[in-house]
Design a protein around this motif. Structure first.
Motif, PDB file in Angstrom:
ATOM      1  N   SER A   1       9.749 -76.275 -16.122  1.00 45.56           N
ATOM      2  CA  SER A   1       9.208 -75.655 -17.152  1.00 45.56           C
ATOM      3  C   SER A   1      10.369 -75.345 -18.281  1.00 45.56           C
ATOM      4  O   SER A   1      10.052 -75.315 -19.348  1.00 45.56           O
ATOM      5  N   LYS A   2      11.525 -75.155 -18.028  1.00 42.87           N
ATOM      6  CA  LYS A   2      12.698 -74.718 -18.777  1.00 42.87           C
ATOM      7  C   LYS A   2      13.121 -76.202 -19.678  1.00 42.87           C
ATOM      8  O   LYS A   2      13.343 -76.244 -20.772  1.00 42.87           O
ATOM      9  N   TYR A   3      13.110 -77.346 -18.762  1.00 39.25           N
ATOM     10  CA  TYR A   3      13.843 -78.323 -19.569  1.00 39.25           C
ATOM     11  C   TYR A   3      12.854 -79.735 -19.566  1.00 39.25           C
ATOM     12  O   TYR A   3      13.198 -80.642 -19.999  1.00 39.25           O
ATOM     13  N   GLY A   4      11.615 -79.325 -19.021  1.00 38.02           N
ATOM     14  CA  GLY A   4      10.625 -80.579 -19.101  1.00 38.02           C
ATOM     15  C   GLY A   4      10.087 -80.478 -20.671  1.00 38.02           C
ATOM     16  O   GLY A   4      10.471 -79.690 -21.758  1.00 38.02           O
ATOM     17  N   PRO A   5       9.140 -81.276 -21.073  1.00 42.69           N
ATOM     18  CA  PRO A   5       8.362 -82.399 -19.848  1.00 42.69           C
ATOM     19  C   PRO A   5       9.160 -83.575 -19.994  1.00 42.69           C
ATOM     20  O   PRO A   5       8.889 -84.410 -19.175  1.00 42.69           O
TER      21      PRO A   5
ATOM     22  N   GLN B   1      12.990 -92.074 -33.790  1.00 40.83           N
ATOM     23  CA  GLN B   1      11.612 -92.714 -33.280  1.00 40.83           C
ATOM     24  C   GLN B   1      11.121 -92.103 -32.168  1.00 40.83           C
ATOM     25  O   GLN B   1      10.066 -92.418 -31.541  1.00 40.83           O
ATOM     26  N   LEU B   2      11.738 -91.185 -31.604  1.00 42.21           N
ATOM     27  CA  LEU B   2      11.550 -90.697 -29.995  1.00 42.21           C
ATOM     28  C   LEU B   2      10.285 -89.651 -30.219  1.00 42.21           C
ATOM     29  O   LEU B   2      10.159 -88.808 -30.965  1.00 42.21           O
ATOM     30  N   ASP B   3       9.172 -90.293 -29.490  1.00 40.60           N
ATOM     31  CA  ASP B   3       7.894 -89.526 -29.642  1.00 40.60           C
ATOM     32  C   ASP B   3       7.500 -88.978 -28.428  1.00 40.60           C
ATOM     33  O   ASP B   3       6.268 -88.652 -28.191  1.00 40.60           O
ATOM     34  N   VAL B   4       8.607 -88.262 -27.773  1.00 45.13           N
ATOM     35  CA  VAL B   4       8.231 -87.610 -26.314  1.00 45.13           C
ATOM     36  C   VAL B   4       9.038 -86.218 -26.683  1.00 45.13           C
ATOM     37  O   VAL B   4       9.860 -86.251 -27.431  1.00 45.13           O
ATOM     38  N   ASP B   5       8.516 -85.225 -25.945  1.00 43.46           N
ATOM     39  CA  ASP B   5       9.070 -83.704 -26.106  1.00 43.46           C
ATOM     40  C   ASP B   5      10.333 -83.761 -25.104  1.00 43.46           C
ATOM     41  O   ASP B   5       9.980 -83.409 -24.049  1.00 43.46           O
TER      42      ASP B   5
ATOM     43  N   LYS C   1      13.936 -75.806 -32.714  1.00 45.73           N
ATOM     44  CA  LYS C   1      12.667 -75.837 -32.993  1.00 45.73           C
ATOM     45  C   LYS C   1      11.584 -75.299 -31.875  1.00 45.73           C
ATOM     46  O   LYS C   1      10.705 -74.775 -32.147  1.00 45.73           O
ATOM     47  N   ARG C   2      12.025 -76.090 -30.761  1.00 43.09           N
ATOM     48  CA  ARG C   2      11.031 -75.693 -29.489  1.00 43.09           C
ATOM     49  C   ARG C   2      11.585 -74.555 -28.907  1.00 43.09           C
ATOM     50  O   ARG C   2      10.818 -74.112 -27.993  1.00 43.09           O
ATOM     51  N   GLY C   3      12.638 -73.981 -29.186  1.00 39.66           N
ATOM     52  CA  GLY C   3      13.194 -72.758 -28.388  1.00 39.66           C
ATOM     53  C   GLY C   3      13.679 -72.859 -27.150  1.00 39.66           C
ATOM     54  O   GLY C   3      13.906 -71.782 -26.387  1.00 39.66           O
ATOM     55  N   SER C   4      13.901 -74.202 -26.604  1.00 37.76           N
ATOM     56  CA  SER C   4      14.398 -74.148 -25.463  1.00 37.76           C
ATOM     57  C   SER C   4      14.859 -75.688 -25.228  1.00 37.76           C
ATOM     58  O   SER C   4      14.624 -76.538 -25.689  1.00 37.76           O
ATOM     59  N   GLY C   5      15.848 -75.714 -24.064  1.00 38.12           N
ATOM     60  CA  GLY C   5      16.315 -77.109 -23.916  1.00 38.12           C
ATOM     61  C   GLY C   5      17.611 -76.876 -23.053  1.00 38.12           C
ATOM     62  O   GLY C   5      18.149 -76.097 -22.900  1.00 38.12           O
ATOM     63  N   GLY C   6      18.189 -78.255 -22.649  1.00 36.57           N
ATOM     64  CA  GLY C   6      19.391 -78.280 -22.073  1.00 36.57           C
ATOM     65  C   GLY C   6      20.484 -79.493 -22.308  1.00 36.57           C
ATOM     66  O   GLY C   6      19.479 -80.720 -22.619  1.00 36.57           O
ATOM     67  N   ILE C   7      21.289 -79.417 -22.665  1.00 38.89           N
ATOM     68  CA  ILE C   7      22.277 -80.724 -22.973  1.00 38.89           C
ATOM     69  C   ILE C   7      23.466 -80.804 -21.722  1.00 38.89           C
ATOM     70  O   ILE C   7      24.105 -79.762 -21.767  1.00 38.89           O
ATOM     71  N   VAL C   8      23.443 -81.961 -21.436  1.00 32.87           N
ATOM     72  CA  VAL C   8      24.548 -82.114 -20.103  1.00 32.87           C
ATOM     73  C   VAL C   8      25.488 -83.018 -20.858  1.00 32.87           C
ATOM     74  O   VAL C   8      25.119 -84.153 -21.124  1.00 32.87           O
TER      75      VAL C   8
END
Ligand SMILES: NC(=O)c1ccc[n+]([C@@H]2O[C@H](COP(=O)([O-])OP(=O)(O)OC[C@H]3O[C@@H](n4cnc5c(N)ncnc54)[C@H](OP(=O)(O)O)[C@@H]3O)[C@@H](O)[C@H]2O)c1
Length: 259
Positions: A6-10, A80-84, A132-139
């Protein structure tokens, strides 16, 4: 697992996903129920892995050929990335072995392109989307080689030091926006890239790609830097904190001169 999804998907993007550690990241992320977008240069490998992941983990998987040494291709891909994408792993690296003055003329610049400009550009492009989406992860994949100067892989090691310091700064800056940043400072990993450079038995503390991927993903959100494996944690402490810098470089040289 549910929290991770839920934090890093979908969706997750794995940059440098066609084999080795990148493949292990893709499989581990998929096993957590997150769809994966795989990028690298070898299309055939990406296509095959995409099929395997869809079949084995019952998630969606896509791939695209992207040369991460080319900033134009990186910008095209993300525009061009069309996924979240809630998670991005920058795994790719260029790591030729040799004395600096004897490397092919184009090598030092290419090391910087893939290992420094690539992750900076990717972090810039994805952090804007994640904000913008208010969450995510970068490794960002880093290395123990970056703990001190490392003869025969001097440029590569310095780029890895860059990645660790870069991730630390972003970790603090992006945290209030809900974005977790992590540098994974790995020791030796049994990837095809590692096996190609080794003429001896694996170094103490060597881990499999699957172990490094799992330990790294489990550490996301828990701090700015992780060092997978106890032996490697001790090695980083000893080389980085205990030994005088000159001794650490000499000790590293004892290992890298055999490459
Ligand atoms: N192996 C080790 O012992 C070790 C130790 C410490 C840290 N690390 C770090 O862990 C990461 C992975 O390790 P590894 O080097 O052994 O490699 P790997 O995981 O075996 O594979 C490298 C991946 O990066 C991709 N790649 C390389 N150059 C690329 C480019 N210009 N554009 C797009 N994709 C590119 C390769 O795919 P294509 O060839 O298909 O493009 C491949 O999928 C690296 O960041 C490395 O610094 C490795």
């Amino acid at each position: 697992m549910k929290d991770f999804k839920s934090k890093y998907g979908p969706w997750a993007v794995v940059a440098g996903a066609s084999e080795g550690l990148g493949e292990a990241f893709a499989r581990d992320i998929a096993s957590r129920g997150i769809n994966v977008y795989l990028i690298a240069r070898r299309e055939e490998k990406l296509k095959e892995l995409t099929g395997i992941i869809q079949h084995d983990y019952k998630v969606q998987a896509q791939y695209r050929k992207v040369d991460l040494s080319d900033p134009g291709q990186i910008k095209d891909f993300f525009s061009q990335l069309d996924v979240d994408a809630g998670l991005v792993v920058y795994n790719a690296a260029y790591a030729p072995v040799g004395r600096f003055a004897e490397l092919p003329a184009e090598d030092p610049e290419k090391i910087v392109d893939v290992n420094v400009r690539g992750p900076v550009l990717v972090a810039q492009l994805v952090s804007a989307r994640m904000k913008k989406r208010g969450s995510g992860g970068i490794v960002l994949m880093s290395s123990l080689a970056g703990t001190q100067g490392s003869p025969k892989i001097a440029t590569y090691a310095a780029t890895k030091a860059f990645n660790t310091t870069f991730a630390e700064g972003l970790w603090k800056e992006l945290k209030p926006m809900g974005i977790d940043v992590l540098a994974s400072c790995a020791g030796a990993i049994l990837t095809p890239g590692y096996k190609n450079t080794q003429h001896q038995k694996p170094a103490p503390g060597t881990l499999t790609p699957e172990q490094v991927a799992a330990k790294t993903l489990n550490a996301l959100g828990k701090g700015p830097v992780t060092v997978p494996g106890t032996v490697n944690k001790l090695a980083r402490w000893f080389m980085g904190r205990i030994l005088p810098r000159r001794w650490a470089i000499n000790l590293m040289h004892q290992q890298t001169k055999k490459l």
